[in-house]
Scaffold this motif. Structure first.
Motif, PDB file in Angstrom:
ATOM      1  N   GLY A   1       0.828  -1.303   0.057  1.00 62.18           N
ATOM      2  CA  GLY A   1       0.042  -0.029   0.073  1.00 62.18           C
ATOM      3  C   GLY A   1       0.944   1.209   0.048  1.00 62.18           C
ATOM      4  N   THR A   2       2.016   1.202   0.715  1.00 62.84           N
ATOM      5  CA  THR A   2       2.780   2.603   0.809  1.00 62.84           C
ATOM      6  C   THR A   2       3.413   2.443  -0.659  1.00 62.84           C
ATOM      7  N   VAL A   3       3.712   1.525  -1.217  1.00 66.00           N
ATOM      8  CA  VAL A   3       4.516   1.745  -2.695  1.00 66.00           C
ATOM      9  C   VAL A   3       3.552   2.232  -3.703  1.00 66.00           C
ATOM     10  N   CYS A   4       2.121   1.870  -3.500  1.00 60.75           N
ATOM     11  CA  CYS A   4       1.155   2.306  -4.501  1.00 60.75           C
ATOM     12  C   CYS A   4       0.571   3.726  -3.953  1.00 60.75           C
ATOM     13  N   GLY A   5       0.900   4.038  -2.729  1.00 58.64           N
ATOM     14  CA  GLY A   5       0.510   5.348  -2.213  1.00 58.64           C
ATOM     15  C   GLY A   5       1.284   6.493  -2.751  1.00 58.64           C
ATOM     16  N   ALA A   6       2.809   6.000  -2.895  1.00 54.56           N
ATOM     17  CA  ALA A   6       3.736   6.908  -3.528  1.00 54.56           C
ATOM     18  C   ALA A   6       3.542   7.051  -5.024  1.00 54.56           C
ATOM     19  N   LEU A   7       3.080   5.917  -5.787  1.00 58.15           N
ATOM     20  CA  LEU A   7       2.978   5.764  -7.173  1.00 58.15           C
ATOM     21  C   LEU A   7       1.532   6.714  -7.369  1.00 58.15           C
ATOM     22  N   LEU A   8       0.739   6.583  -6.699  1.00 56.95           N
ATOM     23  CA  LEU A   8      -0.808   7.440  -6.766  1.00 56.95           C
ATOM     24  C   LEU A   8      -0.287   8.823  -6.838  1.00 56.95           C
ATOM     25  N   MET A   9       0.512   9.375  -5.672  1.00 61.39           N
ATOM     26  CA  MET A   9       0.786  10.920  -5.667  1.00 61.39           C
ATOM     27  C   MET A   9       1.629  11.166  -6.944  1.00 61.39           C
ATOM     28  N   GLN A  10       2.603  10.367  -7.280  1.00 60.66           N
ATOM     29  CA  GLN A  10       3.380  10.646  -8.542  1.00 60.66           C
ATOM     30  C   GLN A  10       2.395  10.852  -9.602  1.00 60.66           C
ATOM     31  N   LEU A  11       1.713   9.716  -9.934  1.00 64.92           N
ATOM     32  CA  LEU A  11       0.881   9.768 -11.254  1.00 64.92           C
ATOM     33  C   LEU A  11      -0.237  10.929 -11.132  1.00 64.92           C
ATOM     34  N   LEU A  12      -0.852  11.339  -9.953  1.00 70.68           N
ATOM     35  CA  LEU A  12      -1.678  12.450  -9.885  1.00 70.68           C
ATOM     36  C   LEU A  12      -0.948  13.723 -10.319  1.00 70.68           C
ATOM     37  N   ARG A  13       0.181  14.086  -9.705  1.00 67.15           N
ATOM     38  CA  ARG A  13       0.916  15.163  -9.964  1.00 67.15           C
ATOM     39  C   ARG A  13       1.094  15.208 -11.716  1.00 67.15           C
ATOM     40  N   ALA A  14       1.796  14.112 -12.093  1.00 69.28           N
ATOM     41  CA  ALA A  14       1.978  14.115 -13.428  1.00 69.28           C
ATOM     42  C   ALA A  14       0.747  14.169 -14.368  1.00 69.28           C
ATOM     43  N   THR A  15      -0.367  13.705 -14.016  1.00 64.28           N
ATOM     44  CA  THR A  15      -1.549  13.862 -14.853  1.00 64.28           C
ATOM     45  C   THR A  15      -2.041  15.413 -14.882  1.00 64.28           C
ATOM     46  N   LEU A  16      -2.016  15.944 -13.718  1.00 68.69           N
ATOM     47  CA  LEU A  16      -2.422  17.189 -13.722  1.00 68.69           C
ATOM     48  C   LEU A  16      -1.570  18.196 -14.548  1.00 68.69           C
ATOM     49  N   VAL A  17      -0.209  18.043 -14.536  1.00 65.20           N
ATOM     50  CA  VAL A  17       0.712  18.829 -15.355  1.00 65.20           C
ATOM     51  C   VAL A  17       0.587  18.507 -16.507  1.00 65.20           C
ATOM     52  N   LYS A  18       0.129  17.306 -17.252  1.00 65.97           N
ATOM     53  CA  LYS A  18       0.144  17.023 -18.420  1.00 65.97           C
ATOM     54  C   LYS A  18      -0.950  17.503 -18.969  1.00 65.97           C
ATOM     55  N   HIS A  19      -2.012  17.920 -18.305  1.00 68.81           N
ATOM     56  CA  HIS A  19      -3.275  18.389 -18.744  1.00 68.81           C
ATOM     57  C   HIS A  19      -3.298  19.874 -18.532  1.00 68.81           C
ATOM     58  N   ASP A  20      -1.977  20.694 -18.289  1.00 71.74           N
ATOM     59  CA  ASP A  20      -2.092  21.933 -18.070  1.00 71.74           C
ATOM     60  C   ASP A  20      -2.280  22.766 -17.135  1.00 71.74           C
ATOM     61  N   LEU A  21      -2.499  21.838 -15.810  1.00 71.28           N
ATOM     62  CA  LEU A  21      -2.975  22.470 -14.909  1.00 71.28           C
ATOM     63  C   LEU A  21      -1.681  22.741 -13.897  1.00 71.28           C
ATOM     64  N   PRO A  22      -1.959  23.794 -12.885  1.00 72.20           N
ATOM     65  CA  PRO A  22      -0.544  24.064 -12.323  1.00 72.20           C
ATOM     66  C   PRO A  22      -0.283  23.158 -11.163  1.00 72.20           C
ATOM     67  N   ASP A  23       0.869  23.356 -10.701  1.00 67.85           N
ATOM     68  CA  ASP A  23       1.364  22.313  -9.684  1.00 67.85           C
ATOM     69  C   ASP A  23       0.432  22.673  -8.423  1.00 67.85           C
ATOM     70  N   SER A  24       0.114  23.760  -8.076  1.00 66.97           N
ATOM     71  CA  SER A  24      -0.745  24.059  -7.001  1.00 66.97           C
ATOM     72  C   SER A  24      -2.076  23.216  -7.114  1.00 66.97           C
ATOM     73  N   THR A  25      -2.468  23.101  -8.245  1.00 67.53           N
ATOM     74  CA  THR A  25      -3.668  22.200  -8.217  1.00 67.53           C
ATOM     75  C   THR A  25      -3.562  20.801  -7.766  1.00 67.53           C
ATOM     76  N   ALA A  26      -2.353  20.069  -8.203  1.00 67.96           N
ATOM     77  CA  ALA A  26      -1.832  18.876  -7.768  1.00 67.96           C
ATOM     78  C   ALA A  26      -1.717  18.849  -6.250  1.00 67.96           C
ATOM     79  N   GLN A  27      -1.289  20.078  -5.723  1.00 69.59           N
ATOM     80  CA  GLN A  27      -1.114  20.057  -4.051  1.00 69.59           C
ATOM     81  C   GLN A  27      -2.219  19.875  -3.562  1.00 69.59           C
ATOM     82  N   MET A  28      -3.424  20.698  -3.952  1.00 67.64           N
ATOM     83  CA  MET A  28      -4.631  20.838  -3.201  1.00 67.64           C
ATOM     84  C   MET A  28      -5.299  19.399  -3.514  1.00 67.64           C
TER      85      MET A  28
END
Length: 322
Positions: free
Chosen positions: A276-303
């Motif tokens: 679960g810890t490994v997947c939790g880290a992967l989830l946060m990484q994928l979420l940030r990458a997804t938002l950035v790739k769709h032109d959303l600011p990093d602040s949105t990823a943090q929220m």
């Protein structure tokens, strides 16, 4: 008399319980993100992109594994980012003696910091957040002193290879993170140390009355966490090809705690969920990458990450209250 429909006869539809969400929610979220990106994100499934995502998340996974062990004892370690910076600062000072002495020195520094944290918690009796906060501040200060406050380039090919080399197409840093995840899982589920760790996290007083070496186990857990954080600092330095203690490991403690909590390990201790810890880290990484790739600011990823953390903590709370 009208016949009841099958749906009415079966009763109301039951939503998944908090226990289900805590046990499987992170895996479902990762699967949903992967499917979303596979359909809507250009070039997501390319080898280059997948490699980038795994390489970026590997240091977080390594630190989070140590953090999971600490949280499993109902503790926390805020000094992991400073330990990464300290390891990075020591590398240029000792690379002149060879790669192995430099690596051992960096890892030893992590062990010393972990031992200090563990002693403050287990022997002195300080709260973990207070004990590790001192080294959170002092550790990075020491790293900056050792580095003279300057970024130093790394030219040692052996060290740089840890951050850039592949084995059968898989980056070395990813193999190290995966191997450590398997090792930590084996320790937690197959060794006496792991069973004692979980017992102490469940009820430290009862574990002491049962004759378990509470102080020794707690110190050992913090030492392991410190060594893993130092290793993550070494690998991050190798990938960046430079030692920069002023920025390396910044907010890593929050990333690691997030991965552990989202992965289903309760902050109240008594359980360690490695996968679960490994997947939790992967989830946060994928979420940030997804938002950035769709032109959303990093602040949105943090929220968005903040919302996920709140949901994970709420689900764990609801499960305990039942």
């Amino acid at each position: 008399m009208a016949e009841l429909s099958p749906a009415v006869r079966r009763g109301p539809v039951r939503l998944p319980s908090p226990a289900w969400f805590q046990a499987y929610g992170v895996y479902a979220a990762v699967a949903v993100l992967v499917l979303f990106n596979a359909v809507f994100t250009d070039h997501f499934l390319t080898g280059a992109n997948l490699r980038t995502q795994l390489v970026q998340v590997a240091p977080v996974v390594i630190v989070a594994l140590g953090m999971a062990l600490v949280i499993g004892t109902e503790g926390v370690d805020l000094s992991v980012g400073s330990v990464m910076a300290l390891a990075a600062a020591l590398l240029p000072l000792y690379l002149g003696y060879g790669l192995l002495p430099a690596l051992l020195t960096a890892l030893a520094a992590g062990a010393v910091v972990g031992a200090a944290n563990g002693t403050l918690v287990a022997v002195v009796g300080l709260q973990p957040i207070v004990a590790t906060l001192a080294l959170f501040v002092g550790g990075r200060g020491l790293a900056l002193v050792l580095a003279d406050g300057q970024l130093k380039q790394i030219a040692n090919p052996g060290l740089l290879g840890l951050g850039t080399d592949d084995v059968l197409g898989v980056p070395v840093v990813v193999l190290i993170a995966g191997g450590l995840a398997l090792l930590v899982a084996g320790v937690v589920h197959r060794t006496t140390f792991g069973r004692r760790l979980v017992a102490i996290g469940g009820n430290r007083a009862a574990a002491g009355l049962a004759g378990l070496p509470v102080k020794r186990v707690l110190i050992g857990v913090y030492v392991v966490c410190g060594v893993l954080a130092a290793l993550a600092g070494v690998l991050a330095t190798a990938r960046l090809t430079a030692s920069d203690p002023s920025t390396l490991g910044t907010l890593m403690e929050l990333s690691a705690i997030t991965a552990v909590v989202v992965g289903g390990t309760p902050l109240t201790g008594g359980s360690v969920r490695v996968l679960g810890t490994v997947c939790g880290a992967l989830l946060m990484q994928l979420l940030r990458a997804t938002l950035v790739k769709h032109d959303l600011p990093d602040s949105t990823a943090q929220m968005a990450q903040a919302v996920i953390i709140l949901v994970a903590v709420y689900v764990a709370r609801e499960r305990r209250s039942r």
